[in-house]
Design a protein around this motif. Sequence first.
Motif, short mmCIF file in Angstrom:
data_model
loop_
_atom_site.label_atom_id
_atom_site.label_comp_id
_atom_site.label_asym_id
_atom_site.label_seq_id
_atom_site.Cartn_x
_atom_site.Cartn_y
_atom_site.Cartn_z
N CYS A 14 -16.72 -14.82 14.05
CA CYS A 14 -16.50 -15.60 15.33
C CYS A 14 -14.92 -16.12 15.04
CB CYS A 14 -17.69 -16.72 15.20
SG CYS A 14 -19.09 -16.11 15.80
N GLY A 15 -14.37 -16.11 14.02
CA GLY A 15 -13.25 -16.55 13.76
C GLY A 15 -13.01 -18.40 13.64
N TYR A 16 -14.21 -18.77 13.34
CA TYR A 16 -14.23 -20.17 13.02
C TYR A 16 -13.85 -20.66 11.70
CZ TYR A 16 -17.38 -20.00 17.27
OH TYR A 16 -17.96 -19.64 18.41
N THR A 17 -13.27 -21.72 11.53
CA THR A 17 -13.27 -22.50 10.17
C THR A 17 -14.27 -23.19 9.96
OG1 THR A 17 -12.21 -24.40 11.17
CG2 THR A 17 -10.86 -22.68 10.53
N MET A 18 -14.73 -23.75 8.87
CA MET A 18 -15.89 -24.49 8.70
C MET A 18 -15.70 -25.75 9.51
SD MET A 18 -16.51 -24.48 4.60
CE MET A 18 -16.85 -23.12 3.68
N LYS A 19 -14.70 -26.40 9.73
CA LYS A 19 -14.72 -27.56 10.42
C LYS A 19 -14.98 -27.09 12.05
CE LYS A 19 -11.57 -31.34 11.91
NZ LYS A 19 -10.21 -31.75 11.94
N GLU A 20 -14.54 -26.22 12.43
CA GLU A 20 -15.03 -25.80 13.95
C GLU A 20 -16.39 -25.52 13.90
OE1 GLU A 20 -10.61 -23.48 15.24
OE2 GLU A 20 -12.13 -22.47 13.99
N LEU A 21 -16.96 -24.77 13.15
CA LEU A 21 -18.50 -24.59 13.15
C LEU A 21 -19.12 -26.04 13.02
CD1 LEU A 21 -20.92 -22.63 13.43
CD2 LEU A 21 -20.57 -22.30 10.96
N ALA A 22 -18.56 -26.69 12.26
CA ALA A 22 -19.33 -28.16 12.02
C ALA A 22 -19.31 -28.73 13.28
CB ALA A 22 -18.53 -28.83 10.88
N GLU A 23 -18.40 -28.77 13.96
CA GLU A 23 -18.21 -29.40 15.18
C GLU A 23 -18.92 -29.06 16.35
OE1 GLU A 23 -13.84 -29.36 16.27
OE2 GLU A 23 -13.44 -30.67 14.50
N VAL A 25 -21.78 -27.39 16.09
CA VAL A 25 -23.27 -27.72 15.41
C VAL A 25 -23.61 -29.05 15.41
CG1 VAL A 25 -25.05 -27.16 13.60
CG2 VAL A 25 -23.28 -25.52 14.18
N GLY A 26 -22.73 -29.93 15.34
CA GLY A 26 -22.83 -31.47 15.28
C GLY A 26 -22.86 -32.01 13.75
N VAL A 27 -22.53 -31.38 12.79
CA VAL A 27 -22.62 -31.93 11.58
C VAL A 27 -21.12 -31.86 11.03
CG1 VAL A 27 -24.75 -30.56 11.17
CG2 VAL A 27 -22.75 -29.39 10.77
N SER A 28 -21.10 -32.18 9.57
CA SER A 28 -19.84 -32.48 8.88
C SER A 28 -19.35 -31.09 8.42
CB SER A 28 -19.96 -33.44 7.89
OG SER A 28 -20.95 -32.78 6.69
N THR A 31 -21.37 -30.50 5.05
CA THR A 31 -22.65 -29.70 5.44
C THR A 31 -22.55 -28.15 5.39
OG1 THR A 31 -23.64 -31.61 6.48
CG2 THR A 31 -24.61 -29.84 6.78
N VAL A 32 -21.44 -27.84 6.31
CA VAL A 32 -21.34 -26.19 6.45
C VAL A 32 -21.10 -25.73 5.10
CG1 VAL A 32 -20.17 -24.60 7.45
CG2 VAL A 32 -20.61 -26.48 8.85
N SER A 33 -20.23 -26.24 4.47
CA SER A 33 -19.84 -25.78 2.97
C SER A 33 -21.35 -25.91 2.11
CB SER A 33 -19.01 -26.80 2.54
OG SER A 33 -18.71 -26.35 1.18
N ARG A 34 -22.13 -26.75 2.17
CA ARG A 34 -23.25 -26.82 1.68
C ARG A 34 -24.27 -25.78 1.90
NH1 ARG A 34 -22.75 -32.30 1.96
NH2 ARG A 34 -24.36 -32.41 3.60
N TRP A 35 -24.29 -25.27 3.31
CA TRP A 35 -25.08 -24.44 3.81
C TRP A 35 -24.43 -22.98 3.30
CZ3 TRP A 35 -24.74 -25.79 9.61
CH2 TRP A 35 -25.95 -26.85 9.84
N GLU A 36 -23.25 -22.88 3.11
CA GLU A 36 -22.70 -21.42 2.61
C GLU A 36 -22.72 -21.45 1.44
OE1 GLU A 36 -18.52 -20.76 4.46
OE2 GLU A 36 -19.47 -20.67 6.46
N SER A 37 -23.01 -22.49 0.58
CA SER A 37 -23.20 -22.48 -0.85
C SER A 37 -24.57 -22.44 -1.28
CB SER A 37 -22.61 -23.78 -1.72
OG SER A 37 -21.23 -23.89 -1.29
#
Length: 118
Positions: A14-23, A25-28, A31-37
């Motif tokens: 989708c071309g999103y950074t972790m920050k963009e995806l976080a925004e 979804v409404g998380v930090s 959190t996205v980093s933890r999901w991907e880990s």
Amino acid sequence: MNIKDIIKQKRLECGYTMKELAEKVGVSEATVSRWESGNLATMKHTKIMLLAKALKISPAMLFDAPASSSLSLTQQEETHIKKYRQLDADGREEIDDIIDVKLAKLQRKAEEDAESLG
């Protein structure tokens, strides 16, 4: 493929950074980093729904649902699919939302039933 790998792959597609995806979804971003880990123990059902929508996939795809070619469909299911394919993007999104709401209700009920059993 694991859910953590699906999240990362779809985010990148989708071309999103972790920050963009976080925004979206409404998380930090953390959190996205933890999901991907692979740290998914605290992932809430509502976030799964928002994540799937942001990644433009069905919630089932996050869990690596089997490909439709390996499924055996009833006549009624085939009819539903044919009708669904006739809808425009807005119609499909509306049906997807209805399905997501129904599944969320079932999930909540299952969780409540499990809690009441102890």
